[in-house]
Design a protein around this motif. Structure first.
Motif, PDB file in Angstrom:
ATOM      1  N   ARG A  54     -15.936 -13.466   8.210  1.00 13.83           N
ATOM      2  CA  ARG A  54     -14.584 -13.436   7.507  1.00 13.83           C
ATOM      3  C   ARG A  54     -13.492 -12.324   8.897  1.00 13.83           C
ATOM      4  N   LYS A  55     -13.149 -12.045  10.433  1.00 13.20           N
ATOM      5  CA  LYS A  55     -12.436 -11.270  10.247  1.00 13.20           C
ATOM      6  C   LYS A  55     -11.413 -12.335  11.034  1.00 13.20           C
ATOM      7  N   ILE A 101      -9.777 -13.958   7.996  1.00 12.03           N
ATOM      8  CA  ILE A 101      -8.463 -12.372   7.569  1.00 12.03           C
ATOM      9  C   ILE A 101      -7.310 -12.699   8.821  1.00 12.03           C
ATOM     10  N   THR A 147      -3.646 -13.042   7.036  1.00 14.38           N
ATOM     11  CA  THR A 147      -3.033 -12.783   6.739  1.00 14.38           C
ATOM     12  C   THR A 147      -1.514 -13.872   7.326  1.00 14.38           C
ATOM     13  N   LEU A 196     -11.799  -9.712   2.293  1.00 10.24           N
ATOM     14  CA  LEU A 196     -11.193 -10.178   2.528  1.00 10.24           C
ATOM     15  C   LEU A 196      -9.703 -10.341   2.177  1.00 10.24           C
ATOM     16  N   GLU A 255      -7.877  -6.765   2.972  1.00  9.90           N
ATOM     17  CA  GLU A 255      -7.686  -6.631   3.987  1.00  9.90           C
ATOM     18  C   GLU A 255      -6.238  -7.013   4.619  1.00  9.90           C
ATOM     19  N   SER A 256      -6.093  -8.214   4.391  1.00  8.66           N
ATOM     20  CA  SER A 256      -5.475  -9.507   4.819  1.00  8.66           C
ATOM     21  C   SER A 256      -4.138  -8.696   3.991  1.00  8.66           C
TER      22      SER A 256
END
Length: 340
Positions: free
Chosen positions: A68-69, A72, A76, A319, A322-323
């Motif tokens: 997921r990181k 992201i 982003t 997801l 945070e993005s």
């Protein structure tokens, strides 16, 4: 006599531009794929979409933290590109809209994202907004079945009142492919038609209707029954081809549940016809059209979502939110955690 299929009624139930055209440039980042499609008036008309840029990010899994990181970071970066492309400046005031029904799990993406979005407009009104934060407000307007108001009209009235410079719309989408469910994010500069992928088309939300730039972000969470049956036939072809090629392979006897989709095995046309008769002579598009023609009159072309959707939709909302927060505000991870 050769079987004829009436393709004029063929209506692909999808919100994804990538499933309607072969145009676009592809970039691979690790296990993830980014496809950028730029539609002009002519190419957009061919696939019944609005002109604009459509960016599709495809990934394998975002239910674990590391995967997921990684997604992201990609999302982003792409969101920042779109903000720049639409000439949205750092000082511009943004409105984020979370479309959907929070009581329906596969349609709850928008409201869930809004609940995790950093909003700052109230701080701006008091004159206490840090330079690293953009002026942002957010809203989940619900659905017309609850409010009795066309969502586009409701958003327009809010815009006339609070006067933002741009809108970002979050929504759950429909796909025509099993492989893209919960594993794709589409960013579009052309806005969105809520409910169009599930046959419940509402008034569009776009710059044409709202008067300011609209960026749409969505994830396909449902697929229709016709696509499931059609894809399953395709998987059967791949499974048969793999088994035929490896029937005498000793390693096969030691392996359980081989993922044949990762193999390069291809079935020939004669085997297709042997397996499915006249259906085996049809192209993939013709097969899906035939299944749609069979299911639609009966009312059985259901929209389907995975059984674990309640768990995955939470991860997808993490997801997207945070993005969005990282693309709209100049914040580090530690600062971001403090805001939540």
């Amino acid at each position: 006599m050769k079987h004829q299929i009436d393709l004029k009624n063929f209506n692909l139930r999808t919100d994804l531009a990538i499933e309607l055209t072969e145009e676009g440039t592809v970039e691979e980042v690790g296990k993830n794929k980014i496809t950028t499609i730029n539609l002009n008036e002519t190419s957009a008309k061919k696939i019944n979409k609005k002109p604009g840029t459509y960016i599709t990010i495809e990934f394998e899994d975002i239910t674990d933290y590391e995967s997921r990181k990684e997604v992201i970071t990609i999302l982003t970066k792409e969101l920042k590109k779109v903000l720049e492309k639409t000439k949205i400046k750092k000082e511009d005031f943004g409105l984020i809209i979370g479309l959907g029904n929070e009581k329906s799990t596969p349609d709850a993406l928008g409201p869930l994202v809004i609940s995790k979005t950093i909003v700052t407009n109230h701080l701006y009104l008091y004159g206490d907004l840090d330079d690293n934060y953009r002026r942002i407000c957010a809203l989940s307007p619900g659905v017309m079945g609850e409010t009795g108001i066309e969502t586009s009209d409701l958003i327009k009235s809010i815009i006339d009142t609070v006067k933002p410079n741009f809108v970002i719309v979050i929504d759950a989408l429909a796909s025509s492919s099993l492989e893209r469910i919960n594993k794709t994010v589409q960013i579009s500069t052309s806005g969105i038609n809520p409910g169009s992928g599930v046959g419940n088309k509402r008034k569009e939300i776009s710059e044409d209707t709202l008067g300011i730039p609209v960026i749409a972000v969505g994830v396909p969470t449902v697929v229709d029954a016709a696509s499931i049956v059609s894809d399953t036939i395709g998987y059967m072809y791949k499974h048969f081809a793999y088994q035929k090629e490896n029937i005498n392979n000793p390693k096969n006897k030691l392996m359980v549940n081989v993922n044949y989709l990762n193999k390069d095995s291809q079935i020939n046309n004669q085997d297709k016809e042997n397996l499915f008769g006249i259906v085996g002579t049809l192209t993939e598009k013709q097969t899906k059209s035939l299944i749609t023609e069979v299911l639609n009159p009966t009312g059985y072309n259901f929209m389907v979502t995975p059984k674990e959707e309640d768990f995955v939709i939470e991860k997808l909302s993490d997801l997207i939110s945070e993005s969005l927060n990282h693309s709209l505000h100049n914040i580090e991870n530690d600062d971001y955690k403090k805001m939540l």
